[in-house]
Scaffold this motif. Structure first.
Motif, mmCIF file in Angstrom:
data_model
loop_
_atom_site.group_PDB
_atom_site.id
_atom_site.type_symbol
_atom_site.label_atom_id
_atom_site.label_comp_id
_atom_site.label_asym_id
_atom_site.label_seq_id
_atom_site.Cartn_x
_atom_site.Cartn_y
_atom_site.Cartn_z
ATOM 1 N N THR A 117 0.817 -1.206 0.000
ATOM 2 C CA THR A 117 0.000 0.000 0.000
ATOM 3 C C THR A 117 0.849 1.253 0.000
ATOM 4 N N GLY A 118 2.145 1.089 0.174
ATOM 5 C CA GLY A 118 3.017 2.262 0.193
ATOM 6 C C GLY A 118 4.412 1.842 0.605
ATOM 7 N N VAL A 119 5.268 2.807 0.858
ATOM 8 C CA VAL A 119 6.611 2.488 1.319
ATOM 9 C C VAL A 119 6.999 3.474 2.419
ATOM 10 N N ILE A 120 7.970 3.011 3.238
ATOM 11 C CA ILE A 120 8.626 3.904 4.180
ATOM 12 C C ILE A 120 10.065 4.037 3.713
ATOM 13 N N LEU A 121 10.547 5.269 3.687
ATOM 14 C CA LEU A 121 11.936 5.509 3.291
ATOM 15 C C LEU A 121 12.642 6.180 4.461
ATOM 16 N N VAL A 122 13.813 5.657 4.830
ATOM 17 C CA VAL A 122 14.584 6.297 5.905
ATOM 18 C C VAL A 122 16.031 6.442 5.470
ATOM 19 N N ASP A 123 16.680 7.450 6.010
ATOM 20 C CA ASP A 123 18.128 7.578 5.776
ATOM 21 C C ASP A 123 18.778 8.238 6.986
ATOM 22 N N ASN A 124 20.090 8.219 6.969
ATOM 23 C CA ASN A 124 20.876 8.864 8.028
ATOM 24 C C ASN A 124 21.752 9.941 7.405
ATOM 25 N N GLN A 125 21.221 10.594 6.407
ATOM 26 C CA GLN A 125 22.020 11.523 5.631
ATOM 27 C C GLN A 125 22.588 12.653 6.493
ATOM 28 N N ALA A 126 21.758 13.191 7.381
ATOM 29 C CA ALA A 126 22.170 14.368 8.147
ATOM 30 C C ALA A 126 23.403 14.086 8.992
ATOM 31 N N SER A 127 23.416 12.910 9.673
ATOM 32 C CA SER A 127 24.542 12.633 10.556
ATOM 33 C C SER A 127 25.632 11.861 9.839
ATOM 34 N N GLY A 128 25.304 11.290 8.687
ATOM 35 C CA GLY A 128 26.321 10.557 7.943
ATOM 36 C C GLY A 128 26.594 9.169 8.503
ATOM 37 N N ARG A 129 25.804 8.728 9.511
ATOM 38 C CA ARG A 129 26.013 7.379 10.045
ATOM 39 C C ARG A 129 25.685 6.369 8.963
ATOM 40 N N PRO A 130 26.416 5.288 8.906
ATOM 41 C CA PRO A 130 26.061 4.279 7.908
ATOM 42 C C PRO A 130 24.812 3.531 8.345
ATOM 43 N N LEU A 131 24.111 3.011 7.383
ATOM 44 C CA LEU A 131 22.912 2.218 7.673
ATOM 45 C C LEU A 131 23.347 0.774 7.834
ATOM 46 N N GLU A 132 22.926 0.181 8.925
ATOM 47 C CA GLU A 132 23.312 -1.210 9.153
ATOM 48 C C GLU A 132 22.128 -2.115 8.892
ATOM 49 N N SER A 133 22.452 -3.394 8.805
ATOM 50 C CA SER A 133 21.397 -4.309 8.401
ATOM 51 C C SER A 133 20.421 -4.554 9.537
ATOM 52 N N GLU A 134 20.895 -4.399 10.782
ATOM 53 C CA GLU A 134 20.009 -4.711 11.894
ATOM 54 C C GLU A 134 18.796 -3.776 11.953
ATOM 55 N N PRO A 135 19.040 -2.445 11.867
ATOM 56 C CA PRO A 135 17.876 -1.539 11.872
ATOM 57 C C PRO A 135 16.911 -1.838 10.734
ATOM 58 N N LEU A 136 17.445 -2.384 9.649
ATOM 59 C CA LEU A 136 16.555 -2.712 8.524
ATOM 60 C C LEU A 136 15.524 -3.738 8.959
ATOM 61 N N ASN A 137 15.977 -4.704 9.758
ATOM 62 C CA ASN A 137 15.045 -5.721 10.246
ATOM 63 C C ASN A 137 13.975 -5.088 11.124
ATOM 64 N N VAL A 138 14.433 -4.205 12.009
ATOM 65 C CA VAL A 138 13.475 -3.534 12.890
ATOM 66 C C VAL A 138 12.512 -2.714 12.059
ATOM 67 N N LEU A 139 13.084 -2.038 11.071
ATOM 68 C CA LEU A 139 12.277 -1.192 10.207
ATOM 69 C C LEU A 139 11.201 -2.025 9.505
ATOM 70 N N ASN A 140 11.586 -3.224 9.090
ATOM 71 C CA ASN A 140 10.639 -4.108 8.432
ATOM 72 C C ASN A 140 9.461 -4.416 9.325
ATOM 73 N N MET A 141 9.800 -4.736 10.585
ATOM 74 C CA MET A 141 8.723 -5.049 11.523
ATOM 75 C C MET A 141 7.844 -3.822 11.735
ATOM 76 N N PHE A 142 8.518 -2.703 11.873
ATOM 77 C CA PHE A 142 7.792 -1.446 12.077
ATOM 78 C C PHE A 142 6.869 -1.185 10.893
ATOM 79 N N ALA A 143 7.397 -1.447 9.686
ATOM 80 C CA ALA A 143 6.637 -1.161 8.468
ATOM 81 C C ALA A 143 5.370 -1.999 8.415
ATOM 82 N N SER A 144 5.468 -3.262 8.833
ATOM 83 C CA SER A 144 4.264 -4.081 8.738
ATOM 84 C C SER A 144 3.205 -3.577 9.722
#
Lengths: 489, 788
Positions: free
Chosen positions: B482-509
């Motif tokens: 029905t849509g997408v969620i997009l997130v980034d860490n552009q402002a702080s420049g922190r790299p995106l790790e795979s673990e938050p992606l999993n959390v994000l997935n759960m959050f998205a559902s």
């Protein structure tokens, strides 16, 4: 000052060479100066046989040696007030005929024996809560004492603050052992490095002492200079150079209580510089002792030595035939390499009337040879200090020495023209030069008056410990100061 | 002689059994033998470790100066031969080749005449050869030979003892090393510390200048861990040299190399493999053995053996530590997971407090960007527009500059700190539209990274989304994105790790579910409202049906008497004088009757009681005819008529009824513009998907219909006028729908009203018209059927 002397031998309990004498005399001199001296020794069979009473302190130390642990019982003997002896008893290691070996050579387990002794001494100080201001360790056998104090036992306050002076009496004996003996020490493998104990793949006990002691000393200024060079440093010259600022050269002295012809109990007759007649009696007695048929007017040459090439015994062997041709008498006492014993035996069998050989070492005979001989030979290839030449001076026996170490420092070449000088010296370690020096002496001997004057001159010289002990005290004080500053005040 | 021999043997045994060092025992024995046999020189040649050479080891004349060191290869000279044959051999100078074969011995004894060599061996090993040299020509008798043999055995015995003792010491030393290593290993289970200890201990026990340990993952070839100690070169060549192991090597695997640096110093390296049971392998490497004179030494076989043993010892410890680390990692991950789940749970609790989509979006974005929440720098929600098949920006937010101190549930409810405008993000849902579209189409998350080609950035986004990397996860409900969620860490420049992606997935559902619920809720509400309306209309229409039936019945009942009243009234009016006061009454009766008749007609029209008159008619003519009827009213109100007629085909219709529709609309327009205005009438053909229609618009400028009445205008009897029947538009609608057409109203408040009537053109009309050139039939498409 409370002084702990750690030594592999000391009179009056165990002696194999000059060191025992040196320790006892130094200790005596220090006590006379009002200091307390404690000497730590292994309890050799010799000690038990010395006849002096020993007291068990009740302390038995447990000394780990690699995977086993041996007990070390601590015995005590008080020689005089302020002169105390402690003994580490461990019969499997020390209850043997020799101190370091037999006629056939050094004991195979000397590493284990002196690792045990060194560690036991350190443990003893801690266990018996002995208070010392300075620890003075001698020779390779105690080289690990500074190592233990500064590494394995560094965290014990009593031991940490104990300053240690390490004295090298002879760089030629360093205590080299297989690196496989390292586990016996209980020290970490990191000490098996060229910066610590390692020496061309082996363990070098003396090196440990040289690296870890607060201050170093050796037994003459001349020898101190020599060991900075490769010819005399035996591979340790680099380390000596590195620590040259902390390396002192202090001569050994003479105990004139024991070495004075006027009161020497071993002599056939006493004598002194004013009354030289007794020396003739001594000469006669010595000739008789060896069964020589010698005209007492002929010069008698003597030697107390050990049969090693470093003592120049091979040089003597080479000129003996020539000497015999000159019609002089020669008596020699000593032990050492069998090879030389046999050669000397063969030669003495050739000249039974002129030459006397005594295999072994007896204190009595040593006194008698020094008193009875006219000329005393010390052709050492190197001689850190040497004491016999000093005894000779007092006994009116003229030394012929090679110009090295203590010999070079204490003997001045005699000039027949001016009458200055105390003996005869040669530089090159060759039979020819030795023979040359002997011949110069014989030439002076021909002139009875000049010879007597030389004797009398020499007999007045003073090389007593009482003049030298203060120098050691200065060294001790410097070590105390250094330790204190290292520990921050 | 015999006593001599007894004395010799006694002394030999004495030496043999003495406790002095082995070297001295051997020296003494060699010396004793030389003396006993009265030879000039006795030499002992020892077999070296390679068992190929015999080198001078002991001389009866004492220490051997370097220039006197001689050696014989196995088999050469008397020494070498004796070593091979293990037999006593006596050679004399004058024998052929005796001198040339034994020339090196000349150095030690220039005038030897007799050479006697005998083996130093026990019943198993040969240790070396003892050689006797004499300047005399000698022969050795049986007794002497026996002495030699015994001496050989005693030497061998001593050597054997020495070797055994040396071995034992070596073993003990190795054990102590391993003990030390073991202590180091067991002191910790922390991997880093363990490795540090291993390399430092290794360097120390080997007395190497440096040591390094490296473990790689065999599957990936990546370095798993490494540790270094001391001074070592940057790269250890050992690993790739050792794995896979070269086939031709023998013995335990190891690797040795040496190199010369710029200063001309030779460096050495020794490495042994670490072999693990699992998917790992590695090396333990030491560099440059120390020596006192600052020159590095090569490593000897003992070092190698020790290193190999150590390698075996440390492998288990490393494996354990690795496992421990994994377990620790796992525990840590679990802890983080619990934390994340707690956060998700808290967020979901808060999300359940509302069904308003806007509020939910705000909460979702807070959850994404709050430090206490998922903690991303920026979050955007895009929703799928099913109709246009695009992904449209719904809402975006950036993380607040000042982190909120509130607890998560409270913070979630606070307004968004900084919104990101995303309304213009319109991304068509096609696979070539980059990560966002793909996330919807493939229903899986994407990790966009600038340096990777796939998946790319949507064509519309560059410039709007300046991110080197971002996550995009689909909002999936019942297998539908029905849509997408997009997130980034552009402002702080922190790299995106795979673990938050999993959390994000759960959050998205979760987010998908609540958004869908909200959406459904609003749909249900709208539908509910509509149903209510429909219900009202249906009730009304029932009422109307009853009313119209009543009305039509009544109209019929009234019409007959009314005809009578009208007829009699006309008769009476003829009988009453023009001046009679009754005249006025009669006229009133007549007018009222006419009005009632009209009303009755309209009622009957509405109730559909009238007959129909169908025929083919020109629509424009019908309009013109009707306009005539209202011309008087138009003129009276000063209304201007604008006509825009397009040519149209004929229409099959009831012309009377259609005219009635126009009449009603025009009348309404007149009434809406009592003070003048413009009546615009347009006709045009209109093509709908089911065929051709004729469209007629009637537009007035009467200010429009008030909103509150708009929905009632097509209802019968609804009138805003005092004298209207309220049936005009209701009749019009009924007629149009009878013709399968539609009537729509477009009300522009403040301007006017436009009525749009569309009527289908029957197919046959088009055919008929074809010949008359009204409209080219080919240009028009008739509806498929007249009726639907």
């Amino acid at each position: 000052m409370r002084i702990l002397m750690v030594t592999p031998e000391a009179n009056p309990f165990a002696a194999s060479g000059g060191l025992a004498e040196v320790i006892y005399a130094l200790a005596g001199a220090l006590v006379r100066l009002g200091h307390q001296v404690t000497v730590a020794l292994p309890l050799y069979r010799q000690v038990r046989e010395s006849g002096r009473p020993l007291t068990f302190t009740g302390h038995t130390l447990s000394i780990p040696l690699s995977w086993k642990t041996l007990p070390g019982e601590v015995y005590q003997a008080e020689i005089e007030p302020n002169l105390n002896f402690y003994f580490i008893a461990q019969d499997t290691l020390f209850n043997r005929d020799g101190l370091y070996g037999t006629a056939y050579g050094a004991f195979e387990d000397n590493a284990e024996r002196f690792i045990f002794f060194s560690r036991a001494v350190v443990e003893m100080v801690e266990a018996l809560e002995l208070e010392f201001d300075i620890c003075h360790a001698h020779e390779w056998q105690t080289g690990l004492v500074p190592v233990y104090l500064r590494t394995l036992y560094h965290d014990r306050p009593r031991l940490q603050r104990l300053p240690v002076v390490y004295t090298v009496h002879n760089v030629g004996y360093q205590g080299l052992f297989s690196s496989f003996d390292l586990p016996l020490t209980g020290l970490g493998w990191e000490l098996l490095s060229p910066k610590a104990l390692e020496f061309y793949g082996k363990i070098n006990f003396m090196k440990g002492g040289l690296v870890f002691a607060d201050l170093l000393s050796t037994v003459s200024s001349r020898y101190r200079e020599e060991i900075l060079t490769p010819d005399y440093g035996f591979g340790l010259e680099g380390l000596f150079q590195e620590r040259a600022q902390e390396l002192y050269g202090i001569l050994e002295g003479v105990d004139y209580q024991r070495w004075d012809p006027s009161r020497d109990p071993y002599l056939a007759a006493p004598y002194d510089r004013d009354q030289l007649k007794g020396k003739k009696a001594c000469k006669a007695a010595l000739a008789k002792h060896f069964g020589l048929k010698l005209d007492l007017k002929r010069p008698l040459l003597g030697m107390n030595t050990r049969f090693f090439e470093r003592k120049g015994i091979d040089l003597v062997e080479n000129i003996l035939d020539d000497l015999m041709q000159l019609g002089v008498g020669f008596v020699i006492q000593g032990a050492g390499e069998e090879r030389h014993q046999y050669i000397l035996q063969e030669i003495s069998l050739k000249y039974p009337e002129q030459m006397g050989l005594a295999i072994g070492y007896g204190d009595e005979l040593a006194h008698q040879i020094i008193a009875g001989a006219d000329i005393f030979l010390m052709p050492s290839r190197y001689e850190p200090c040497g004491l016999d030449q000093l005894y000779c001076l007092r006994y009116g026996t003229i030394p012929v020495v090679r110009a090295t170490g203590g010999l070079d420092e204490t003997i001045k070449e005699h000039d027949p023209g001016t009458g200055v000088g105390t003996g005869f010296k040669f530089t090159g370690a060759t039979p020819t030069e030795l023979l040359g020096a002997v011949q110069r002496a014989l030439a002076v001997y021909q002139d009875g008056a000049a010879w007597e004057a030389l004797m009398q001159h020499n007999m007045a010289l003073d090389f007593s410990w009482d003049t030298l002990a203060p120098k050691y005290l200065e060294l001790y004080q410097a070590a105390v100061d250094k330790r204190r500053s290292l520990l921050g005040g | 002689m015999a006593s001599d021999r007894a004395a010799f043997l006694t002394q030999m045994v004495e030496v043999l059994t003495s406790t002095v060092s082995f070297g001295e025992r051997l020296n003494n024995m060699v010396h004793l033998l030389a003396r006993h046999l009265k030879v000039d020189l006795a030499l002992y040649f020892a077999l070296d470790k390679t068992k190929e050479t015999l080198f001078l080891n002991i001389s009866s004349q004492g220490p051997i100066p370097p220039h006197m060191r001689v050696e014989f290869p196995l088999g050469q000279g008397v020494v070498g031969e004796t070593a091979v044959t293990r037999k006593v051999r006596v050679v004399h100078r004058l024998q052929p080749e005796a001198l040339s074969a034994n020339a090196p011995l000349e150095k030690l004894h220039p005038n030897f005449h007799t050479l006697a060599a005998f083996p130093v061996a026990d019943d198993n090993f040969l240790y070396g050869v003892l050689v006797l040299l004499d300047k005399q020509d000698r022969t050795f008798g049986a007794a002497e030979r026996q002495s030699m043999q015994l001496a050989g055995l005693m030497l061998a015995g001593t050597l054997r003892q020495a070797i055994v003792q040396e071995e034992a010491k070596k073993r003990i030393a190795e054990l102590s090393v391993l003990f030390e290593v073991g202590k180091a290993l067991s002191a910790t289970v922390e991997l880093d510390e363990l490795l540090e200890r291993i390399v430092s201990t290794t360097a120390k026990v080997i007395t190497a200048r440096g040591a390094a340990l490296e473990i790689i993952d065999r599957a990936t070839g990546e370095t798993r861990v490494s540790s270094r100690y001391g001074q070592i070169p940057a790269v250890c060549p050992a690993l790739k040299e050792m794995f896979p192991r070269p086939a031709k090597t023998t013995g335990p695997p190891h690797f040795e190399t040496q190199s010369v640096d710029a200063d001309g110093r030779t460096h050495y390296c020794l490495a042994v493999p670490l072999t693990f049971k699992g998917q790992l392998q590695g090396t333990l490497c030491v560099y440059d053995k120390f020596s006192p004179n600052e020159v590095y030494l090569p490593f000897d076989p003992e070092n190698r053996q020790l290193l190999i043993t150590m390698a075996g010892l440390i492998v288990n410890a490393i494996e354990n530590a690795l496992t421990f680390q994994q377990v620790e990692d796992l525990a840590e991950r679990n802890e983080r997971m619990v934390q994340n789940l707690t956060v998700l749970q808290e967020i979901s609790q808060v999300l359940l407090t509302t069904v308003q989509e806007e509020r939910l979006l705000e909460m979702i974005l807070q959850g994404l960007t709050l430090e206490q929440g998922l903690g991303f720098d920026r979050g955007v929600v895009l929703m799928v527009d099913e109709a246009s098949q695009t992904l449209t920006g719904a809402k975006g937010a950036e993380r607040a500059a000042q982190p909120s101190q509130a607890a998560l549930p409270a913070a979630l409810l606070s307004p968004l700190p900084q919104e990101v405008p995303v309304a213009d993000w319109q991304i068509p849902l096609r696979p070539d539209q980059g990560a966002l579209a793909l996330a919807v189409l493939k229903k899986r998350p994407y990790h966009y990274q600038e340096h990777l080609k796939e998946p790319g950035l949507p064509a519309v986004l560059p410039g709007k989304l300046a991110a080197r990397e971002f996550f995009v996860v689909p909002l999936i409900v019942k297998d539908r994105a029905t849509g997408v969620i997009l997130v980034d860490n552009q402002a702080s420049g922190r790299p995106l790790e795979s673990e938050p992606l999993n959390v994000l997935n759960m959050f998205a559902s979760q987010a998908a579910l609540v958004l869908e619920n909200a959406h459904l809720y609003s749909t249900i509400e709208a539908n509910n409202r509509e149903l209510l309306l429909i219900r009202e209309r249906m009730l009304e229409s029932d009422r109307l049906a009853a009313l119209s039936s009543l009305a039509s019945g009544m109209a019929h009942e009234i019409r007959n008497p009314l005809v009578s009243i009208g007829g009699f009234a006309r008769r009476i009016s003829k009988l009453v004088e023009e001046t009679s006061p009754l005249r006025g009454y009669v006229e009133v009766i007549q007018e009222e009757v006419t009005r009632l008749e009209k009303l009755l007609r309209e009622i009957l029209d509405f109730t559909g009681e009238n007959l129909s008159y169908y025929g083919d008619h020109d629509l424009v003519k019908l309009i013109e005819d009707t306009l005539v009827l209202v011309q008087r009213d138009l003129d009276a109100a000063n209304i201007k008529v604008v006509k825009e007629f397009a040519p149209l085909p004929r229409l099959h219709c009831d012309h009377r009824q259609i005219k009635q529709v126009f009449y009603n609309l025009f009348s309404n327009a007149c009434q809406a513009m009592p003070h003048g205005g413009t009546l615009t009438i347009r006709t045009y053909p209109l093509e709908k998907e089911d065929g051709l229609y004729e469209a007629i618009t009637v537009t007035d400028t009467g200010g429009g219909i008030p909103m509150e009445v708009l929905h009632n205008i097509f209802n019968p009897f609804f009138s805003t006028k005092d004298y209207g029947t309220g049936l005009g538009l209701a009749i019009a609608q009924r007629i149009v729908s009878r013709h399968y057409g539609q009537i729509e109203v477009n009300n522009e408040m403040g301007k006017g009203v436009t009525f749009l009537i569309t009527l289908p053109v029957a197919k046959y009309c088009l055919v008929k018209d074809a010949g008359q050139n009204a409209v080219p039939a080919s240009a028009l498409k008739a509806p498929k059927g007249g009726r639907r």
